[in-house]
Write an enzyme that holds these catalytic residues in place. Structure first.
Site, short mmCIF file in Angstrom:
data_model
loop_
_atom_site.label_atom_id
_atom_site.label_comp_id
_atom_site.label_asym_id
_atom_site.label_seq_id
_atom_site.Cartn_x
_atom_site.Cartn_y
_atom_site.Cartn_z
N ASP B 23 -63.64 -57.82 29.15
CA ASP B 23 -64.64 -58.85 29.47
C ASP B 23 -64.38 -59.39 30.87
O ASP B 23 -63.23 -59.74 31.19
CB ASP B 23 -64.51 -60.05 28.50
CG ASP B 23 -65.25 -59.81 27.19
OD1 ASP B 23 -65.74 -58.68 26.98
OD2 ASP B 23 -65.33 -60.76 26.39
N LYS B 80 -73.98 -57.92 27.01
CA LYS B 80 -74.28 -58.33 25.63
C LYS B 80 -75.69 -58.88 25.47
O LYS B 80 -76.19 -59.59 26.35
CB LYS B 80 -73.31 -59.44 25.21
CG LYS B 80 -71.87 -58.97 24.98
CD LYS B 80 -71.04 -60.14 24.46
CE LYS B 80 -69.55 -59.89 24.54
NZ LYS B 80 -69.08 -58.92 23.54
N GLY B 152 -62.34 -64.53 20.55
CA GLY B 152 -61.95 -65.77 21.21
C GLY B 152 -60.80 -66.50 20.56
O GLY B 152 -60.49 -67.62 20.93
N GLY B 214 -59.77 -60.66 19.15
CA GLY B 214 -58.46 -61.25 18.96
C GLY B 214 -57.30 -60.51 19.58
O GLY B 214 -56.15 -60.90 19.41
N SER B 236 -61.23 -62.41 25.69
CA SER B 236 -60.58 -63.51 26.40
C SER B 236 -59.14 -63.18 26.76
O SER B 236 -58.54 -63.85 27.60
CB SER B 236 -60.61 -64.75 25.51
OG SER B 236 -61.84 -64.82 24.82
#
Lengths: 244, 292
Positions: B23, B80, B152, B214, B236
């Site tokens: 990301d 996305k 996240g 995750g 993230s």
């Protein structure tokens, strides 16, 4: 070669599993190559499709790239020496490598290496790679290749191409006999070969552009036969290794 | 017989295997990701952990920002769209992104249906928590599946759960058939006999299967690769860590060298802090529950 070769597929990133499937369907002993120890076990190496930036990075970090260049150079010398027998090619024939009885030939590190690169694999094998953020290639085949030259994923396509099963030159000797065959392949964010050096044979074209080329022990294609389960380019590579 | 609706899209997914998709929210981050060895980037305005903490409706990113990222890198660019938001998907197709992620990380747009992906030239990746969901997405035209995990959170447990559930359910199909409940299962899950037969034959999903949700450390990536993932999405986990450059390169290394613990030990040394983690039980919104 009087024993069955082992083929490695470079497994840093990309569609290496598809290449392994093709090799295994041909009953070839095939292994994943991620480190120098793996490379030492193989006679031929396939560099798969994937991202050339990623593959080039790993080739450098692991030292595998440098070793490929060293062993590929050795194969080229051996090949030339064989072809020029009796011509006393000064500085080309290396006594260390001639004669199959040399015990060192059984030590993989001294075996010549044959290489087949598809798409990203062809980019890293080229003498020169152009296009945005192109990685520094290994320079093992005298072509210039332009990365992502067809465009983004919307421009990816499937097609059929004609390949010459008898690897170009030999076909010309058998006049009247057609040796070309149609194979189903995919071009995925593919590169284009924009320059072909003197010693490079063109084995297949698509819309006038070379898409499969060979120089000595190095075979490079901009398309993917492996994602369609197509085995004939791999068979060609195996014949190259066997010296047939 | 089951047939993939977008063969070249599935091919691109295959080229991404063994790699890490990161990301990124700016062109600068995209360049860092590419240099670290990412095989693709996911362009978005906010990473999932920010979407989680800031709340509100999360939509498709500004196409201008995605275009800047496309200009900055040479690797594939993904972006996305909200679940079921066909118009956002059409916009991204016009922008010529390489892959569309119909993602539960954004706020869903359609409470009944996902995008019918069969009419698109651009391939789609979709999240799944189990086999039925994965097969529904593939029959709608997805060219790649990723576990949903719980985005996240920096907590890998849900990604592991979803990957294992998919694998266990694939292994269990035969038993369901023998017990005469396969027909019932297919009806409940709204999946066709053709695709189920294909999965029973090949013992895998018909498209490439990555993990997401995750993943925060090189060890997380290695764990999931060892469990059979074909590649990794990191949301993230990279740019919310103390040292994104190092973390990005280390996760790339771990994904390739997952069979080599010595190597992973070496790259895990002195990485600095990973992203802050969240306990799943404390979450107000579980993104994995979005999608139907």
């Amino acid at each position: 070669m009087n024993r069955e070769p082992t083929i490695g597929v470079l497994a840093f990133q990309g569609d290496f599993a598809e290449h392994l499937d093709v090799l295994r369907s041909l009953n070839v002993s095939a292994i994943e190559v991620r480190a120098l120890d793996d490379l030492a076990k193989v006679d031929g190496l396939i560099i798969p499709g994937g991202e050339s930036t990623v593959i080039a990075r790993f080739l450098k970090e692991t030292g595998v790239g440098e070793e490929i260049v060293r062993r590929a150079g050795r194969a080229e010398k051996a090949g030339r020496a064989k072809g020029q027998k009796g011509k006393s090619a000064k500085g080309i024939i290396n006594n260390d490598e001639s004669g199959s009885t040399d015990p060192r030939l059984f030590d993989a590190n001294h075996r010549p290496l044959f290489i087949y690169g598809t798409c990203a694999g062809a980019i890293v094998l080229a003498k020169e790679a152009t296009g945005k953020n192109a990685p520094k290639p290994l320079g093992l085949i005298d072509v210039t290749i332009d990365r992502n030259a067809y465009g983004t994923q919307v421009d990816s396509f499937e097609t059929e191409i004609l390949i010459d099963r008898t690897e170009g030159k030999r076909a010309k000797r058998q006049k009247g006999k057609t040796s070309a065959e149609r194979i189903a392949v995919a071009f995925i964010r593919a590169p284009k070969i924009t320059r072909v050096g003197k010693g490079v044979e063109i084995l297949a074209k698509h819309k006038g552009l070379p898409v499969l080329v060979r120089q000595g022990n190095v075979l490079a294609g901009t398309f993917h036969p492996e994602v369609r389960g197509e085995r004939r380019v791999h068979e060609m590579f195996l014949r190259l290794i066997a010296g047939r | 017989m089951f047939k993939l609706s977008n063969p070249t899209g599935s091919d691109l997914a295959r080229m991404l295997k063994g790699g890490v998709i990161m990301d990124v929210v700016t062109a600068e981050q995209a360049k860092i990701a590419e240099a670290a060895g990412a095989c693709a980037v996911m362009a978005l305005e906010r990473v999932p952990s920010d979407i989680r903490s800031q709340g509100g409706v999360a939509r498709m990113s500004d196409p201008k920002m995605i275009a800047e990222i496309q200009k900055a890198v040479s690797i594939p660019v993904m972006a996305k769209v909200r679940i079921g938001h066909t118009a956002e998907a059409r916009i991204l197709e016009a922008l010529k992104v390489d892959f569309i992620d119909e993602s539960e990380v954004l706020t869903p747009a359609d409470p009944f249906a996902h995008v019918d992906k069969r009419g698109f030239k651009i391939p789609f990746v979709c999240g799944a928590t189990n086999l039925g969901e994965a097969l529904r997405r593939i029959e709608e035209g997805a060219s790649m599946i990723r576990t949903k995990g719980e985005a996240g959170t920096g907590n890998v447990v849900e990604a592991v759960r979803h990957l294992k559930l998919i694998q266990q359910e694939i292994a269990g199909l035969k038993e369901m058939e023998e017990n005469g409940i396969l027909e019932w299962w297919m009806e409940t899950e709204r999946v066709s006999k053709d695709i189920v037969k294909e999965v029973m034959k090949t013992k895998r999903l018909p498209v490439v299967t990555f993990v997401a949700g995750g993943i925060a450390t090189p060890a997380d990536a290695a764990l999931l690769m060892e469990l059979g993932a074909e590649g990794v999405f990191v949301g993230s986990g990279i740019f919310k860590s103390k040292n994104p450059k190092k973390m990005a390169a280390a996760i790339v290394q771990a994904t390739t060298h997952f069979k080599n613990p010595k190597k992973i030990l070496e790259i895990s040394m002195g990485l600095g802090e990973a992203m802050p983690g969240l306990e799943i039980a404390t979450l107000g919104t579980k993104m994995q529950e979005r999608g139907w």
